[in-house]
Write a protein that holds these residues in place. Structure first.
Motif: not given
Ligand SMILES: O=CC(=O)O
Length: 307
Positions: A46-48, A69-72, A93-95, A225-227, A275-277, A284-286
């Motif tokens: 996930n994002t963490k 997550s969308v972030g890679l 799905v999270l846009t 975005g990201r920190g 953001g997407s929570d 939808a992400m799951a």
């Molecule tokens: O930060 C959220 C994501 O990357 O899905």
């Protein structure tokens, strides 16, 4: 697929955990023994926590990383490519949620929504009126990154009558929005600057002291975005010294640690990376994570392949 080992390095959305448990042999980090490594064919990050080089090296049978997550940025994509490991994420799905929150943060900072809320709840209204705040509609909005999320933010900002401009690696055809190849020019011509690009080596600290100063004492910086897109110590000093007008931040350099200096500032709104929570989007992400895994193990095309 009950015998296929799926590794989850960190607790995630419970629905996803339960669905994975129902369909696969789920190994959670917290009840995982090194001897299980050979059974793991998929990893759900996930994002963490994603899949860094060390994690990938420790899983010799890993075939696919499917991130919730969308972030890679937490996945070592080079290493995955070298090892022939497939990677999927959860775009589209999270846009809407992330774009909604970017606008929500801008509104919250300019219209001082959180401060006004505290004003009422603390009983201060009885002693006098709340101060005037700043208008959002019509403000010049600059967006860093005009991908899916950046474009959705642009659409929303335009609906508020905001002139929109953007900076990205290259100009996008037919957007109708003004393009700045130089981020300093974008910042200097924006009243609200929104970070919505992916975190890569090139975009690390894309918002540095110069960008902050170009945005200036009336400017507001929003980060969905990201920190690490923002040089955080520079942001903190700019806010304390009044060189920046305000900030709305959903992400931080060292989550969940947030610089304490920001806590007392009324012109700053801080959110815990949400953001997407929403329930709808998390579900939808799951589904996307699960469908990608199932497609992979059925030798079907992946739904949202990155590699
Ligand atoms: O930060 C959220 C994501 O990357 O899905």
């Amino acid at each position: 697929m009950e015998s296929i080992g799926v590794f989850m390095p960190r607790p995630t959305f419970p629905y996803l955990e339960n669905e994975l448990e129902r369909r696969f042999k789920l190994f959670r980090f917290w009840n995982f023994a090194q001897s299980d490594s050979d059974s793991i064919r998929a990893l759900v990050g996930n994002t963490k926590i994603g899949a860094d080089a060390e994690m990938i090296d420790s899983l010799p049978k890993l075939e696919i990383v499917s991130t919730f997550s969308v972030g890679l940025d937490k996945i070592d994509l080079t290493k995955c490519k070298e090892r022939g490991i497939r990677v999927t994420n959860t775009p589209d799905v999270l846009t809407d949620d992330v774009a909604d929150l970017a606008v929500g943060l801008a509104l919250a900072v300019l219209r001082r929504i959180c401060e006004s809320d505290r004003f009422v709840k603390n009983g201060l209204w009885k002693k006098g009126d709340f101060e005037l705040c700043t208008k959002f509609s019509g403000k010049a909005v600059g967006i860093i990154g005009l991908g899916r999320i950046g474009s959705a933010i642009a659409k929303r900002a335009a609906a508020f009558g905001c002139p929109v401009s953007y900076h990205s690696r290259s100009e996008k055809p037919d957007t109708g929005f003004k393009y700045y190849s130089n981020i300093l020019d974008l910042a200097a011509n924006s009243e609200i600057l929104i970070v919505a690009c992916a975190l890569t080596e090139e975009t690390h600290h894309i918002v540095n002291r110069q960008v902050i100063d170009a945005l200036g004492p009336k400017g507001v910086l929003i980060n969905v975005g990201r920190g690490p897109h923002i040089d955080e110590p520079e942001l903190v000093s700019a806010l304390i010294e009044g060189r920046l007008g305000g900030a709305g931040l959903d992400v931080f350099e060292d989550e969940p640690d947030v610089p304490g200096e920001l806590f007392g500032l009324g012109n700053v709104v801080l959110l815990p990376h949400v953001g997407s929570d929403t329930i709808e989007t998390s579900k939808a992400m799951a589904e996307l994570v699960i469908e990608n895994l199932e497609a992979h193990f059925l030798n079907k095309p992946l739904l949202t392949p990155v590699i």
